[in-house]
Design a protein around this motif. Structure first.
Motif, short mmCIF file in Angstrom:
data_model
loop_
_atom_site.label_atom_id
_atom_site.label_comp_id
_atom_site.label_asym_id
_atom_site.label_seq_id
_atom_site.Cartn_x
_atom_site.Cartn_y
_atom_site.Cartn_z
N TYR A 1 0.83 -1.20 0.00
CA TYR A 1 0.00 0.00 0.00
C TYR A 1 0.87 1.26 0.00
CZ TYR A 1 -3.41 3.46 1.57
OH TYR A 1 -4.20 4.58 1.68
N GLU A 2 1.86 1.29 0.86
CA GLU A 2 2.73 2.47 0.96
C GLU A 2 3.52 2.69 -0.33
OE1 GLU A 2 5.03 1.65 4.42
OE2 GLU A 2 3.47 2.32 5.82
N PHE B 1 -0.74 5.63 -8.81
CA PHE B 1 -1.52 4.73 -9.66
C PHE B 1 -1.61 5.27 -11.09
CE2 PHE B 1 -2.93 3.79 -5.35
CZ PHE B 1 -2.91 2.40 -5.34
N PRO B 2 -1.72 4.38 -12.08
CA PRO B 2 -1.75 2.91 -11.97
C PRO B 2 -0.36 2.32 -11.74
CG PRO B 2 -1.86 3.55 -14.26
CD PRO B 2 -1.88 4.83 -13.48
N GLU C 1 -6.59 2.35 -5.16
CA GLU C 1 -6.29 1.78 -3.85
C GLU C 1 -7.23 0.63 -3.49
OE1 GLU C 1 -6.28 4.73 -0.78
OE2 GLU C 1 -5.20 6.19 -2.01
N GLY C 2 -8.49 0.75 -3.89
CA GLY C 2 -9.49 -0.21 -3.48
C GLY C 2 -9.20 -1.65 -3.86
N SER C 3 -8.55 -1.84 -5.01
CA SER C 3 -8.29 -3.21 -5.48
C SER C 3 -6.86 -3.67 -5.23
CB SER C 3 -8.59 -3.31 -6.97
OG SER C 3 -7.80 -2.39 -7.71
N LEU C 4 -6.03 -2.81 -4.61
CA LEU C 4 -4.61 -3.11 -4.48
C LEU C 4 -4.33 -4.39 -3.70
CD1 LEU C 4 -1.61 -2.30 -4.82
CD2 LEU C 4 -1.83 -1.05 -2.66
N ILE C 5 -4.88 -4.51 -2.50
CA ILE C 5 -4.54 -5.65 -1.64
C ILE C 5 -5.00 -6.96 -2.25
CG2 ILE C 5 -4.77 -6.64 0.66
CD1 ILE C 5 -3.12 -4.01 0.40
#
Length: 423
Positions: free
Chosen positions: A144-145, A152-153, A173-177
């Motif tokens: 995340y960091e 992004f992207p 950010e929403g789909s990153l993890i």
């Protein structure tokens, strides 16, 4: 020079190596699976040995069987072709331990460039441009960091392997993890190594690669560049050389960068430095392929240099047979990879002769012309005359691409297929 070489591969690349050996007066040994007992490469070689069942893990990836075949037949060297064991440092070491020459680079070079993080570091130290990116990512928080810092992207990539596996593009950010976990899981399954890293995603870039040759005395030259932007799911469909529609400054800079990086890692044999180029002609090192590539014939067509013969000579201890100033570029060449697959869905289309156990590529068609226009016209004619019965192939799609105005004007990028289908 060698008296006998074993080819640890199959299909067209095995045939290509056998033909080069014949012209050099070298005897050949073909290894094969039970599925390939009647294949052309087996019939063309001077000797052949069955090394296992039809699956790659039972034959073409079975290192002890391949080493044993070389020892039994008295082969002094092994040519790995591409794929299979061609970029396996442990296989190189096994060959060295068995006093058999590996026709390719050193294990150290493969290790240095096989790990993408290491490759990026080497490129940066050589002054070769790399896109903003990270080292290995160890946690969700670190991912995340890093993504926030890069912006992004971004693209998450496996540090090992290739072929698009362990790779995910993240736009927010929403789909990153979720994408991070998916990339790690896929990388672990495909390569036995779940480490990933993050770098800036360059949208719709050109994919340009430079063919290099180096010998064991430290001499390195380039044979120009190829454009490999026509892809689907990171698999190349059409390649051409030289890269069209780029400035001469970029052409010279990217070639010089490839040679500089090869010298940095003391590279010898044939190899390819791969770069991505954005719409403003900024280029970034992507990775190195430390082997001969599927598309090497387009470079041979425009330079007259036999890359496979050079590989063999270099491995035997000879210096490069040509200097950089001897390399002359003549005309334009295009290669179409003819695959046994549905041209609309890309689903494999094997039959009882085209085995389902291996890659779907069943042939390569290479055309050369005085310029790009003639090369395109010649390729269209040849594809129109190409007859393959019993299976669906990629030929109809390649015909549509070549006949499109977008391709003929060289408006190329890795998103070409998507935009082309939507036209």
């Amino acid at each position: 020079m060698y008296n006998k070489i074993l080819i640890a591969n199959r299909g067209e690349i095995a045939i290509r190596i056998i033909r080069a050996c014949k012209e050099l007066g070298i005897a050949t040994v073909a290894v094969h699976s039970t599925a390939d007992a009647n294949s052309m490469h087996v019939k063309m070689a001077d000797e052949s040995i069955c090394i296992g069942g039809p699956r790659s893990t039972d034959s073409y990836l079975k290192v002890p069987s391949i080493i044993a075949a070389a020892e039994v037949t008295g082969a002094e060297a092994i040519h790995p072709g591409y794929g299979f064991l061609s970029e396996r440092a442990d296989f190189v070491e096994k060959c060295v331990d068995s006093k058999i020459d590996f026709i390719g680079p050193s294990a150290a070079s493969i290790i240095a460039m096989g790990d993408k993080i290491s490759g990026r570091k080497m490129a940066a130290e050589s002054g070769v441009p790399v896109s903003p990116g990270t080292g290995g990512i160890k946690s969700d928080k670190e991912a995340y960091e890093a993504a926030k810092k890069i912006g992004f992207p971004v693209i998450i990539k496996a540090t090992a392997g290739g072929g698009g596996k362990g790779m995910r593009i993240v736009y927010s950010e929403g789909s990153l993890i979720n994408m991070y976990e998916l990339a790690r899981s896929e990388a672990l399954s495909a390569f036995g190594n779940g480490e990933v890293y993050i770098e800036k995603f360059i949208e719709n870039p050109r994919h340009i690669e430079v063919q290099i040759l180096g010998d064991k005395d430290g001499n390195v030259i380039h044979l120009g560049e190829r454009d490999c932007s026509i892809q689907r799911k990171n698999q190349k469909i059409i390649e051409e050389a030289p890269a069209p529609n780029i400035s001469e400054k970029l052409r010279n800079d990217i070639r010089e960068a490839a040679v500089k990086l090869a010298k940095k890692i003391n590279y010898y044999s044939a190899g390819t430095m791969e770069f991505l180029m954005d719409k403003n002609e900024n280029f970034y090192f992507m990775e190195m392929n430390s082997r001969v590539q599927v598309e090497h014939p387009v470079t041979e067509m425009i330079t007259g240099v036999d890359i496979v013969k050079e590989q063999i000579r270099i491995s035997s201890g000879s210096k490069l047979s040509i200097r950089q100033e001897d390399v002359k570029f003549n005309g334009h060449a295009i290669e179409c990879r003819i695959n046994a697959e549905d041209p609309e869905t890309f689903a494999p289309s094997p039959d009882c002769v085209l085995s389902p156990y291996y890659d779907s590529m069943i042939g390569k068609l290479i055309c050369h012309g005085r310029d790009r226009d003639e090369s395109i016209r010649r390729m269209i004619r040849c594809l129109d005359e190409y007859i393959i019965e019993g299976v669906k192939t990629s030929i109809p799609l390649q015909m549509r691409i070549l006949m499109s105005l977008r391709f003929q004007e060289a408006r190329l990028n890795t998103g070409f297929i998507k935009h082309f289908i939507n036209d």
